[in-house]
Scaffold this motif. Sequence first.
Motif, PDB file in Angstrom:
ATOM      1  N   THR A 200       5.912   5.978  -3.766  1.00 59.66           N
ATOM      2  CA  THR A 200       5.127   6.520  -2.656  1.00 59.66           C
ATOM      3  C   THR A 200       3.674   6.820  -3.023  1.00 59.66           C
ATOM      4  OG1 THR A 200       5.811   8.790  -3.201  1.00 59.66           O
ATOM      5  CG2 THR A 200       7.190   7.568  -1.640  1.00 59.66           C
ATOM      6  N   GLY A 201       3.310   6.595  -4.287  1.00 55.83           N
ATOM      7  CA  GLY A 201       1.961   6.911  -4.720  1.00 55.83           C
ATOM      8  C   GLY A 201       1.750   8.398  -4.941  1.00 55.83           C
ATOM      9  N   LYS A 202       2.841   9.126  -5.084  1.00 57.17           N
ATOM     10  CA  LYS A 202       2.769  10.581  -5.254  1.00 57.17           C
ATOM     11  C   LYS A 202       3.153  10.997  -6.679  1.00 57.17           C
ATOM     12  CE  LYS A 202       1.587  11.675  -1.021  1.00 57.17           C
ATOM     13  NZ  LYS A 202       0.335  12.407  -0.728  1.00 57.17           N
ATOM     14  N   GLU A 203       2.759  10.176  -7.653  1.00 53.85           N
ATOM     15  CA  GLU A 203       3.099  10.490  -9.041  1.00 53.85           C
ATOM     16  C   GLU A 203       2.534  11.837  -9.481  1.00 53.85           C
ATOM     17  OE1 GLU A 203       2.157   5.946  -9.146  1.00 53.85           O
ATOM     18  OE2 GLU A 203       1.509   7.706  -8.023  1.00 53.85           O
ATOM     19  N   ALA A 204       1.304  12.114  -9.111  1.00 49.56           N
ATOM     20  CA  ALA A 204       0.667  13.367  -9.531  1.00 49.56           C
ATOM     21  C   ALA A 204       1.361  14.570  -8.919  1.00 49.56           C
ATOM     22  CB  ALA A 204      -0.809  13.359  -9.139  1.00 49.56           C
ATOM     23  N   ASP A 205       1.742  14.446  -7.643  1.00 48.02           N
ATOM     24  CA  ASP A 205       2.465  15.545  -6.986  1.00 48.02           C
ATOM     25  C   ASP A 205       3.820  15.773  -7.643  1.00 48.02           C
ATOM     26  OD1 ASP A 205       1.007  16.191  -4.093  1.00 48.02           O
ATOM     27  OD2 ASP A 205       0.655  14.162  -4.812  1.00 48.02           O
TER      28      ASP A 205
ATOM     29  N   ALA B   9       0.856  -1.189   0.000  1.00 48.78           N
ATOM     30  CA  ALA B   9       0.000   0.000   0.000  1.00 48.78           C
ATOM     31  C   ALA B   9       0.891   1.238   0.000  1.00 48.78           C
ATOM     32  CB  ALA B   9      -0.901  -0.007   1.233  1.00 48.78           C
ATOM     33  N   PRO B  10       0.332   2.414  -0.306  1.00 50.40           N
ATOM     34  CA  PRO B  10       1.139   3.637  -0.261  1.00 50.40           C
ATOM     35  C   PRO B  10       1.751   3.820   1.119  1.00 50.40           C
ATOM     36  CG  PRO B  10      -0.975   4.080  -1.313  1.00 50.40           C
ATOM     37  CD  PRO B  10      -1.065   2.701  -0.745  1.00 50.40           C
ATOM     38  N   PRO B  11       3.062   4.007   1.210  1.00 52.96           N
ATOM     39  CA  PRO B  11       3.697   4.164   2.526  1.00 52.96           C
ATOM     40  C   PRO B  11       3.191   5.400   3.254  1.00 52.96           C
ATOM     41  CG  PRO B  11       5.234   4.681   0.757  1.00 52.96           C
ATOM     42  CD  PRO B  11       4.039   4.088   0.116  1.00 52.96           C
ATOM     43  N   GLN B  12       3.103   5.275   4.565  1.00 51.21           N
ATOM     44  CA  GLN B  12       2.622   6.378   5.408  1.00 51.21           C
ATOM     45  C   GLN B  12       3.686   6.867   6.385  1.00 51.21           C
ATOM     46  OE1 GLN B  12      -0.470   7.716   4.863  1.00 51.21           O
ATOM     47  NE2 GLN B  12      -0.501   6.256   3.164  1.00 51.21           N
ATOM     48  N   ARG B  13       4.746   6.091   6.558  1.00 50.75           N
ATOM     49  CA  ARG B  13       5.801   6.455   7.516  1.00 50.75           C
ATOM     50  C   ARG B  13       7.162   6.219   6.855  1.00 50.75           C
ATOM     51  NH1 ARG B  13       4.466   7.384  12.572  1.00 50.75           N
ATOM     52  NH2 ARG B  13       6.539   6.766  13.337  1.00 50.75           N
ATOM     53  N   ILE B  14       7.598   7.199   6.082  1.00 50.67           N
ATOM     54  CA  ILE B  14       8.863   7.081   5.353  1.00 50.67           C
ATOM     55  C   ILE B  14      10.000   7.666   6.178  1.00 50.67           C
ATOM     56  CG2 ILE B  14      10.133   7.772   3.287  1.00 50.67           C
ATOM     57  CD1 ILE B  14       7.444   7.983   1.840  1.00 50.67           C
ATOM     58  N   VAL B  15      11.068   6.924   6.279  1.00 48.56           N
ATOM     59  CA  VAL B  15      12.294   7.423   6.895  1.00 48.56           C
ATOM     60  C   VAL B  15      13.353   7.562   5.810  1.00 48.56           C
ATOM     61  CG1 VAL B  15      14.223   6.864   8.415  1.00 48.56           C
ATOM     62  CG2 VAL B  15      11.888   6.562   9.227  1.00 48.56           C
ATOM     63  N   SER B  16      13.934   8.743   5.701  1.00 47.26           N
ATOM     64  CA  SER B  16      15.003   8.990   4.741  1.00 47.26           C
ATOM     65  C   SER B  16      16.337   9.011   5.477  1.00 47.26           C
ATOM     66  CB  SER B  16      14.782  10.331   4.032  1.00 47.26           C
ATOM     67  OG  SER B  16      15.922  10.681   3.259  1.00 47.26           O
TER      68      SER B  16
END
Length: 320
Positions: A163-168, A44-51
Motif C-alpha cells: 500500500t506504500g505505507k511502509e513508514a507508517d 501506483a499506491p492504492p487509494q480505494r482498498i476493500v478488505s
Amino acid sequence: MKSTLFRLLAGVFATFALSIGASQAAEGWPREIATSHGVIHLSAPPQRIVSTSVTVTGTLLAINAPVIASGATSPNSRIADDQGFFRQWSSVAKQRGVKRLYIGEANAEAIAGEAPDLIIIAATGGDSALRLYDQLSAVAPVMVVNYDDKSWQQLAEQLGQATGKEADAAQTIASFAAHQQTVKQSMHLPAQPVSALVYRPDGKAANLWTAASPQGQMLQQLGFTLAVPPTQLASSQSQGVRKDIVQLAGENMASGLNGNTLLLFAGDKSDVQRLQSNVFLAHLPAVKNQQVYALGDDTFRLDYYSASNLLTQLASQFSG
C-alpha cells in the motif's frame, strides 16, 4: 511590478514543488507484490482498498492504509459494534468513514460496487473469501494474505509494502515494541508453562493457541513459556489448514490444557468462572491453584489495537 514578479515566482516554485511531490509519490512504483496466489501488479499506491477480512481490516487501519470498505462479523456482540466491526478499532473505522459491505459471507457484487483498486482476502479463517478469488480478480488486483501463521507486525509490514505505507507500518510497530518492552519489564510472570486458549461458550471445547499463532508469538516475546500439548493432539490438523490453533474437545480438552496457568483469550471474568466450575477440568493444577486469567473479549484476533489492549490486560493481571 514586484507584486506580479512575486506571483510568477510563486507559481514557478509551486509547480516545482508539485513536480517533486509527484516524483516522490511515484518512487518505487509500479510494484510487483508476491502472494500465495501469484504475483500482483500495482501501478501506483492504492487509494480505494476493500478488505474482505474483518480481521485484516484492523491492521490496515493501524498503518493508515486507505481502506474504504470492509466485510463484517455479527453486530452487537461481545467483540463487535453495531456495524459488525471489531470494538477495538470500530471508532477509528467510523472516523475514517469505512463502509460495511456485508455481514459474514463475502458478496462479490458489493465489493465490485465500491470500485476498489486493491482487494484484500484472507487465505484461511472464517472471514476468508478465497472462493471468490477468480471473480474478484476481474475487478481489481487481489492480494491474498495469511494471518494464522504470522504476527500482526509481520502482516503490517506485508500490507505496508503493498500500500506504500511502509513508514507508517514501521512507526506503528516501533511504538508497540516500546510499549511491549515496558510491560515486559514490569510483569511478574505467573506459574509456567502456560496454556493459552479460547474457551467455548458451551464449555465442551477449546481452541489452544500454538507457538505459530500471533497470540503464542506475543506471549513468548513477553517471556511466557507455552505448554506443549500431548503429541497426538499437537500433530492433529485443526480446521484443515490452520497452523495457529489446536482444537480440543471431549476428553482431549483436559489433557490438552496441561499448562500450570491458563490464559483465556476472547474471555472475561465470567468465562474464568465457567471454566473453574467445569467438573471435567477441576483436577487440572491450574484450576486447583486458581491460576486462570481472562485477557479480554477482543483478543480472539490480534491487530495493533487489540494487542495494545492485551498488553494493558497483562500489565494489570501480572504487575510486579
